[in-house]
Design an enzyme around this catalytic site. Structure first.
Site, PDB file in Angstrom:
ATOM      1  N   GLU A 155      33.278  12.705 -50.389  1.00  0.00           N
ATOM      2  CA  GLU A 155      34.574  12.282 -50.927  1.00  0.00           C
ATOM      3  C   GLU A 155      35.643  13.367 -50.694  1.00  0.00           C
ATOM      4  O   GLU A 155      35.621  14.411 -51.348  1.00  0.00           O
ATOM      5  CB  GLU A 155      34.414  12.016 -52.425  1.00  0.00           C
ATOM      6  CG  GLU A 155      33.236  11.105 -52.749  1.00  0.00           C
ATOM      7  CD  GLU A 155      32.789  11.224 -54.194  1.00  0.00           C
ATOM      8  OE1 GLU A 155      33.572  11.716 -55.026  1.00  0.00           O
ATOM      9  OE2 GLU A 155      31.652  10.820 -54.500  1.00  0.00           O
TER      10      GLU A 155
ATOM     11  N   HIS B  15      36.953   8.095 -52.674  1.00  0.00           N
ATOM     12  CA  HIS B  15      35.564   8.136 -53.188  1.00  0.00           C
ATOM     13  C   HIS B  15      34.645   7.322 -52.265  1.00  0.00           C
ATOM     14  O   HIS B  15      34.071   6.300 -52.684  1.00  0.00           O
ATOM     15  CB  HIS B  15      35.558   7.567 -54.611  1.00  0.00           C
ATOM     16  CG  HIS B  15      34.356   7.935 -55.417  1.00  0.00           C
ATOM     17  ND1 HIS B  15      33.085   7.534 -55.077  1.00  0.00           N
ATOM     18  CD2 HIS B  15      34.233   8.660 -56.559  1.00  0.00           C
ATOM     19  CE1 HIS B  15      32.232   7.998 -55.994  1.00  0.00           C
ATOM     20  NE2 HIS B  15      32.888   8.684 -56.869  1.00  0.00           N
TER      21      HIS B  15
END
Ligand code: TA6
Length: 308
Positions: free
Chosen positions: A272, A167
């Site tokens: 991500e 992330h």
């Protein structure tokens, strides 16, 4: 010293360039800084909790075994919180593995996992046991890039399924001046509109909240963050077919207590890399590996029409 263990975090510095470094918080094995010649490449909120009280808002939080939160009540990850427990467990620092590239490793298994959260991950067969797993996370620091690689092992007797996602919060200077390349013609799920569509923008730009999951992007496609025609960061994926692109913009960042400064949405962009649009199934004694190589600069590569 190239690798320093400071107790709660590990700092890695290039031997031949002390201004290039990476800092990893053992909590969540979260990369909280990557400096290239003194220039920070990642964004971390000024209100990010670095004391283990909640996942870090920024850097490279790790998402496992579930991305988001499934609505499927029968799914074994149903009871887990959004984005699972890898980012809110304290990992074991396993030390330096290679000198070139300078690589360190972290490990997570049921023994280290956050017990309050891990216990919510049910077994596929519905038995009382929670799935057995081993995660080995390698971070390599090079001259102009970092490589983050995850190995997911199933040492147990039952298969389990999982998502994986890095992330990554990239630091950008004014996201309104930034575009992302090579998402054209890719299928994406718009988390705001709650619908699938084909991305038509030749280069995706940001003028409002943005939250899209791009599915099965051709592995050769390089995702690039470009500002005023100059490539800032390149994200190369290995065995990570999907990519989530997220900017919370004004209202969403205003609603997050750990998102500071509130204008910070202008200085960050999440690209991500992961496997999130379906689950990876790992049978007993199997291993799955996924990695991203993030490097700086270079030429704009327009690949949109080559692979569609
Ligand atoms: O990766 C995008 C996303 O799923 C967004 O929808 C937003 O929820 C973001 O993750 C942050 O999630 P978090 O649980 O860290 O607040």
């Amino acid at each position: 010293m190239a690798v320093e263990d400071h107790g709660d975090k590990v700092i890695v510095t290039l031997d031949n360039d002390s201004t290039t470094s990476v800092t990893v918080l053992k909590y969540g094995a979260t990369v909280i800084s990557w400096k290239h010649k003194g220039n920070e490449q990642l964004w971390v909120s000024e209100a990010a909790k670095l004391d283990g009280s909640k996942p870090v808002r920024g850097g490279i939080p790790l998402v496992f075994p579930n991305f988001g939160k499934t609505k499927e009540e029968s799914h074994e990850t149903f009871a887990l919180p959004q984005h699972g427990f890898a980012r809110n467990s304290t990992w074991d620092f396993l030390g330096q593995t290679t000198a070139s590239p300078l690589t360190i490793q972290f490990g997570l298994s049921p023994e280290q996992a956050n017990p309050e959260v891990y216990k919510l991950w049910k077994s596929k067969s519905g038995g009382d046991e929670n799935p057995d797993f081993t995660l080995i996370y390698s971070i390599s620091l090079l001259e102009d890039r970092i490589i983050t690689k995850i190995e997911v092992e199933n040492p147990g007797k039952e298969a389990f399924e999982f998502n994986w996602l890095f992330h990554t919060y990239f630091r950008v200077s004014d996201v309104e001046d930034v575009v992302v390349t090579n998402l054209t013609n890719e299928q994406c799920y718009d988390q705001l509109l709650k619908t699938w569509y084909t991305e038509k923008s030749p280069m995706v730009n940001f003028t409002e909240e943005f939250d899209r999951i791009y599915k099965n992007i051709h592995p050769e496609k390089l995702l690039q963050i470009v500002k005023f025609g100059k490539v800032q960061q390149n994200i190369q994926r290995h065995n990570l077919p999907d990519a989530v692109v997220w900017n919370p913009w004004i209202e969403k960042s205003g609603s997050m207590a750990d998102f500071e400064p509130k204008k910070g949405y202008l200085d960050m962009l999440c690209i991500e890399a992961g496997h999130v649009t379906d689950y990876v199934t790992l049978k007993p004694s199997e291993t799955w590996t996924g990695s991203q190589e993030v490097f700086l600069g270079g030429e704009i590569k327009v690949q949109s029409d080559i692979y569609s």
